[in-house]
Design an enzyme around this catalytic site. Structure first.
Site, short mmCIF file in Angstrom:
data_model
loop_
_atom_site.label_atom_id
_atom_site.label_comp_id
_atom_site.label_asym_id
_atom_site.label_seq_id
_atom_site.Cartn_x
_atom_site.Cartn_y
_atom_site.Cartn_z
N GLU A 1 0.83 -1.22 0.00
CA GLU A 1 0.00 0.00 0.00
C GLU A 1 0.86 1.26 0.00
O GLU A 1 0.38 2.34 0.33
CB GLU A 1 -0.96 0.02 1.21
CG GLU A 1 -1.60 -1.30 1.54
CD GLU A 1 -2.52 -1.85 0.46
OE1 GLU A 1 -2.69 -1.17 -0.58
OE2 GLU A 1 -3.07 -2.95 0.63
N ASP B 1 -1.68 -1.09 -10.17
CA ASP B 1 -1.92 -2.51 -9.99
C ASP B 1 -1.87 -3.18 -11.36
O ASP B 1 -2.50 -2.71 -12.32
CB ASP B 1 -3.29 -2.76 -9.37
CG ASP B 1 -3.35 -2.38 -7.89
OD1 ASP B 1 -2.30 -2.43 -7.23
OD2 ASP B 1 -4.44 -2.04 -7.41
#
Length: 495
Positions: free
Chosen positions: A184, A323
């Site tokens: 993250e 991502d």
């Protein structure tokens, strides 16, 4: 190529939580099969087709690496791809002309994927990914085992998770990556000390952590560990919380299904149109839009680099990070866009390389203090430490404490399979995915159940040890290892 206008680094973060034996549909194992077939396998083919070094930086979390080598997952993935072919064949029997065309498209895609899987991936993903790295095509990034949000972990446990993750890469690829994707992009001051000790040379943060000064990488004060920050002006052109290329009308609509077949038959058409009003998807139109958007992105990157060079008086750096699953899963035409961008950027005078390549090109700024930050909402820790997940945060603290105290009380000089499984279950409970899914209300019930299940298994193993039931603890640990055994090398003595 003449002197480049600057350097562009694309970083892809490939991650899912540990999913084998943890549900199938609508959440669970199916995520892995969809991500592999729609995204991971296609992105690898794009990278290989470029046939040049230093294409991009590819983050593969230890959890994904473990699933791509897991015999059970590979068997089920093989079956899933074959069923994809069968679904396409069944769709061909439908009377609607646009569905017959879609059936042909899906059959060809499934057949190509099946051929590639059976020839290269079927017995493990590590050889494929390791070859990409050893050939110099990509720079691989690793990370801590099970993808925990590191800023919230006790230092001792954070260092353990990182060590397990880096050891996992050594086992699978023969080397530990020089860089990590910090889960993250989570950071707190002091983490860099653990990176130094673990041999980590570089990691990712988000642009606001350096007040948008993303034109260079920065050593963290007092160390040689280098932080690279995402350039959000460029990154958000593709995908942001509010907009991006995938919302364009001709692209395949992710949210609309033909429920009988499971395929997505329509294009976006209009963002506020009901599904029944959307036009049939046309692959050629989607490909044309991907090409146009690639041209736009190349122009934006070049303009950004020219502007940064004017501002700072030297060649500058742009890092865009996403991502991996955006390319192919969420955005079907994403791999086509990716291929076009990676071909056209060098033609436009932009140096395309890896994070390591950017350092070799001289994009290193002065030492800098990095504040507590993440790439989540608000660029702080609220997604993983906010009111919505206060109970999970409290439970995670109990899991960490129970693990550490049990290891302290029962650890010996000999390796203990019970403590190894206790540590495995604790790391599974501490995955950052669960809090993210709850905060974002994305399969929140599943996330809570997974976190609670692993926390309960930590408690059960520890309770058996404290009650003196060693044999029962060993039996339970062995049973759990069949389901939750991603890292055979994990050794609780490292704690």
């Amino acid at each position: 190529m003449s002197q480049p206008v600057g350097t562009f680094c694309l970083v892809l973060h490939t991650h899912l939580p540990w999913l084998p034996h943890a549900g199938t549909w609508p959440v669970g194992e199916e995520w892995t099969y969809q991500a592999f077939t729609a995204s991971w396998q296609r992105v690898v083919r794009v990278i290989e087709a470029l046939d040049r070094p230093d294409v991009l930086t590819l983050g593969i979390t230890p959890t994904v690496a473990a699933m791509l080598d897991d015999p059970y997952t590979l068997r089920e993935l093989h079956t899933w791809i074959a069923n994809w072919q069968l679904r396409a064949a069944e769709l061909a029997g439908r009377p609607e002309p646009h569905l017959k065309s879609l059936a042909s498209y899906e059959w060809r895609a499934a057949s190509a994927c099946l051929d590639d899987f059976e020839s290269r991936w079927m017995h493990g993903g590590s050889p494929v990914l390791g070859q990409l790295a050893s050939s110099g095509t990509v720079e691989l990034l690793g990370g801590p085992a099970m993808h925990p949000f590191q800023p919230l972990l006790p230092s001792r446990l954070q260092r353990f998770a990182l060590a397990v993750g880096l050891d996992d890469a050594r086992q699978r690829y023969g080397f530990a990556p020089a860089g990590i994707w910090a889960p993250e992009c989570g950071y707190r001051p002091g983490l860099e000390a653990s990176y130094v000790d673990a041999g980590v040379q570089r990691f990712l943060i988000d642009g606001p952590a350096v007040q948008g000064q993303t034109h260079a990488a920065y050593p963290v004060v007092g160390t040689d560990v280098v932080a690279f920050a995402r350039d959000l002006e460029v990154t958000y052109r593709v995908w942001s919380p509010k907009a991006g290329y995938p919302g364009s009308a001709p692209y395949r609509d992710f949210h609309t299904f033909d429920h009988a077949s499971g395929f997505r038959p329509v294009q976006v058409t209009g963002k506020h149109l009901p599904s029944e009003a959307k036009k049939p998807w046309d692959p050629a139109a989607g490909a044309a839009q991907a090409s146009a958007d690639a041209d736009d992105f190349v122009a934006r990157v070049r303009d950004r680099l020219v502007s940064l060079a004017d501002q700072h008086g030297q060649e500058s750096l742009v890092v865009a990070a996403y991502d991996t699953e955006l390319f192919g899963h969420w955005w079907h035409e994403g791999p086509q866009w990716l291929a076009a961008v990676l071909r056209r950027l060098p033609e436009a005078g932009v140096r395309v390389t890896t994070l390591g390549g950017a350092l070799a090109a001289g994009h290193l700024g002065p030492e800098r203090e990095i504040p507590a930050s993440s790439w989540g909402s608000g660029k702080d820790w609220r997604v993983w430490d906010g009111e919505q997940v206060a109970d999970l945060v409290a439970d995670n603290a109990k899991v960490a404490d129970r693990l550490l105290s049990t290891v302290d009380d029962f650890g010996t000089a000999d390796r203990d399979p019970v403590l190894d499984q206790l540590a495995t279950e604790a790391l599974l409970a501490l995955s950052s995915d669960w809090a993210f899914m709850v905060t974002k209300d994305s399969a929140a019930h599943y996330a809570r159940c997974r976190a609670a299940k692993h926390a309960a298994q930590v408690a059960e193993l520890a309770d058996l040890l404290y009650a003196g039931h060693r044999r029962a603890a060993e039996t339970l640990a062995a049973q759990l290892r069949v389901v939750d055994g991603p890292f055979a090398h994990l050794d609780a003595r490292q704690l």
